[in-house]
Scaffold this active site. Sequence first.
Site, mmCIF file in Angstrom:
data_model
loop_
_atom_site.group_PDB
_atom_site.id
_atom_site.type_symbol
_atom_site.label_atom_id
_atom_site.label_comp_id
_atom_site.label_asym_id
_atom_site.label_seq_id
_atom_site.Cartn_x
_atom_site.Cartn_y
_atom_site.Cartn_z
ATOM 1 N NE ARG A 1 27.162 -53.809 -20.459
ATOM 2 C CZ ARG A 1 26.020 -53.175 -20.699
ATOM 3 N NH1 ARG A 1 25.368 -52.557 -19.716
ATOM 4 N NH2 ARG A 1 25.495 -53.153 -21.904
ATOM 5 C CG ASN B 1 27.305 -47.362 -23.773
ATOM 6 O OD1 ASN B 1 27.727 -48.506 -23.594
ATOM 7 N ND2 ASN B 1 28.047 -46.414 -24.300
ATOM 8 C CG HIS C 1 30.441 -50.522 -22.641
ATOM 9 N ND1 HIS C 1 29.144 -50.519 -23.113
ATOM 10 C CD2 HIS C 1 30.765 -51.834 -22.513
ATOM 11 C CE1 HIS C 1 28.709 -51.751 -23.256
ATOM 12 N NE2 HIS C 1 29.675 -52.577 -22.877
ATOM 13 C CG HIS D 1 30.778 -61.538 -19.888
ATOM 14 N ND1 HIS D 1 30.654 -61.989 -21.183
ATOM 15 C CD2 HIS D 1 30.763 -60.180 -19.975
ATOM 16 C CE1 HIS D 1 30.579 -60.966 -22.006
ATOM 17 N NE2 HIS D 1 30.639 -59.866 -21.303
#
Length: 317
Positions: free
Chosen positions: A60, A92, A64, A189
């Site tokens: 993740r 975040n 990001h 995911h």
Amino acid sequence: MAAICFSLVSVFIFSLISGYSNALSVDYYHQTCPKAESTIRKAVKKAMMNDNTVPAALLRMHFHDCFIRGCDASVLLNTKGKNKAEKDGPPNISLHAFYVIDNAKEEVEAQCPGVVSCADILALAARDAVALSGGPTWDVPKGRKDGRISKATETRQLPAPTFNITQLQQSFSQRGLSMDDLAALSGGHTLGFSHCSSFQNRIHRFNTTTNIDPSMQPSFAASLRKICPIHNKVKNAGSKLDSSATTFDNTYYKLLLQGRSLLSSDQALLTTSRTKSLVSKFACSQEEFNKAFVKSMIKMSSITGGTEIRKDCRFVR
């Protein structure tokens, strides 16, 4: 509707490296820091032994990072003075496991001072997080540079868990990523956890006529409403993103077809014929998912934008 599965007749080689920037090379550190990759892998593996959430966190974190100013490790920078950094932006706040990158950087610096960028360490750590969780491995093109700018306000550019397919398509296309990339990268995911705030919109007051998103399987929605009541006061309450949340597999897609996905952005993949067909394809075949995920990861992680190599991943020189 259950997906119709077909047998595969071809074998995919996971060293696919087409489509990335000419500035990057899989052999970038071959001469200058030959043990960099193995050192980073050891740091990730060590952290995983103590915390099984590390792989999802690193994957993740890499996503990001790349979606803001390219893959330049700007997500790793600390807030300084009046400038609030990306890691402190609302999307975040829940990022963690920064220490894994710090530890890897320290060890690599001891071997090859000033050679390996934080951006490359993060890209390699994300790859290792997938591979060490049972997923595919691949040759990561390297040679990224670290950025000097990190602004919390820019995290508003990240695709939100409430996005519909039009919003997702726009967000990905702005970064040179296709609908195929969207379908494949959403499979990330398969690892991790989501807080109630990210899917409350689907289980409480969905619209003016119903509380629950009708596309969600009723018993699944009921279980989520127990975990996340409308006036939830339990800090960090939430749910695993899929039923095998520490193993990189295609369970995410199988559950999506059963109406057991958490996020609106997940459900959105079933609203176009192209992405829905890919969901069905990946649900049927772990091999096809791995193949597509590797291709899209290489493509996404090759969005570059930095200018230097930081000695400390949390601070600019």
